[in-house]
Design a protein around this motif. Structure first.
Motif, mmCIF file in Angstrom:
data_model
loop_
_atom_site.group_PDB
_atom_site.id
_atom_site.type_symbol
_atom_site.label_atom_id
_atom_site.label_comp_id
_atom_site.label_asym_id
_atom_site.label_seq_id
_atom_site.Cartn_x
_atom_site.Cartn_y
_atom_site.Cartn_z
ATOM 1 N N ALA A 1 0.850 -1.189 0.000
ATOM 2 C CA ALA A 1 0.000 0.000 0.000
ATOM 3 C C ALA A 1 0.885 1.238 0.000
ATOM 4 O O ALA A 1 2.049 1.183 0.417
ATOM 5 C CB ALA A 1 -0.905 -0.012 1.221
ATOM 6 N N PRO A 2 0.356 2.374 -0.447
ATOM 7 C CA PRO A 2 1.155 3.609 -0.473
ATOM 8 C C PRO A 2 1.707 3.942 0.905
ATOM 9 O O PRO A 2 0.979 3.928 1.902
ATOM 10 C CB PRO A 2 0.145 4.661 -0.935
ATOM 11 N N GLY A 3 3.004 4.192 0.964
ATOM 12 C CA GLY A 3 3.634 4.572 2.202
ATOM 13 C C GLY A 3 3.884 3.431 3.170
ATOM 14 O O GLY A 3 4.321 3.667 4.303
ATOM 15 N N LEU B 1 -13.963 -7.566 0.174
ATOM 16 C CA LEU B 1 -12.856 -6.612 0.143
ATOM 17 C C LEU B 1 -13.130 -5.401 1.018
ATOM 18 O O LEU B 1 -14.278 -4.943 1.138
ATOM 19 C CB LEU B 1 -12.573 -6.187 -1.291
ATOM 20 N N LYS B 2 -12.055 -4.898 1.620
ATOM 21 C CA LYS B 2 -12.120 -3.747 2.509
ATOM 22 C C LYS B 2 -11.233 -2.640 1.943
ATOM 23 O O LYS B 2 -10.268 -2.926 1.222
ATOM 24 C CB LYS B 2 -11.608 -4.141 3.894
ATOM 25 N N PRO B 3 -11.508 -1.401 2.310
ATOM 26 C CA PRO B 3 -10.634 -0.308 1.835
ATOM 27 C C PRO B 3 -9.160 -0.545 2.186
ATOM 28 O O PRO B 3 -8.273 -0.169 1.412
ATOM 29 C CB PRO B 3 -11.200 0.917 2.547
ATOM 30 N N GLU B 4 -8.901 -1.178 3.300
ATOM 31 C CA GLU B 4 -7.511 -1.432 3.692
ATOM 32 C C GLU B 4 -6.836 -2.507 2.843
ATOM 33 O O GLU B 4 -5.638 -2.757 3.011
ATOM 34 C CB GLU B 4 -7.416 -1.801 5.179
ATOM 35 N N SER C 1 -12.999 1.003 -2.588
ATOM 36 C CA SER C 1 -13.596 2.235 -2.083
ATOM 37 C C SER C 1 -14.691 1.921 -1.068
ATOM 38 O O SER C 1 -15.375 0.896 -1.166
ATOM 39 C CB SER C 1 -14.154 3.056 -3.238
ATOM 40 N N SER C 2 -14.845 2.834 -0.132
ATOM 41 C CA SER C 2 -15.853 2.630 0.927
ATOM 42 C C SER C 2 -17.209 3.155 0.515
ATOM 43 O O SER C 2 -17.356 3.832 -0.474
ATOM 44 C CB SER C 2 -15.386 3.295 2.208
#
Length: 120
Positions: free
Chosen positions: A40-42, A86-89, A119-120
């Motif tokens: 994931a980013p970062g 699926l979850k946003p995380e 997306s949530s």
């Protein structure tokens, strides 16, 4: 030349499903365990799951256990990652990798990755 090519990424709403594929070439596919990772980013790259050379054994990160399923078709030199609920995380770039053992942390070959956005 070994190539691992992921496909199937995309955007989906939370609760949805996606199936990623990883097509391998240039190696004896059935001689390699296959793993899925994500970044994931970062954040650092993290282990998602892995499958044994025969497909008889699998293991998963706790964060995806019960939601994700890894399978493989050795006749097609392809490994899959079925992602449900699926979850946003779960948003990340997903990579497949080939290595000597599905219990090993060492992987010899890596794909270029495919983006999954939830997306949530």
């Amino acid at each position: 030349q070994v190539q691992l090519v992921e496909s199937g990424g995309g955007s989906v709403q939370a609760g949805g499903s996606l199936t990623l594929s990883c097509a391998a070439s240039g190696l004896t596919f059935s001689s390699y365990a296959m793993g899925w990772f994500r970044q994931a980013p970062g954040k650092e790259r993290e282990f998602v799951g892995a499958i044994s050379r025969s497909g008889g054994g699998t293991r998963y990160a706790d964060s995806v256990k019960g939601r994700f399923t890894i399978s493989r078709e050795n006749a097609k030199n392809t490994v899959y990652l079925q992602m449900n609920s699926l979850k946003p995380e779960d948003t990340a770039v997903y990579y497949c990798a080939a290595g000597p053992s599905y219990f090993s942390a060492r992987y010899n070959y890596w794909g270029q990755g495919t983006q999954v956005t939830v997306s949530s």
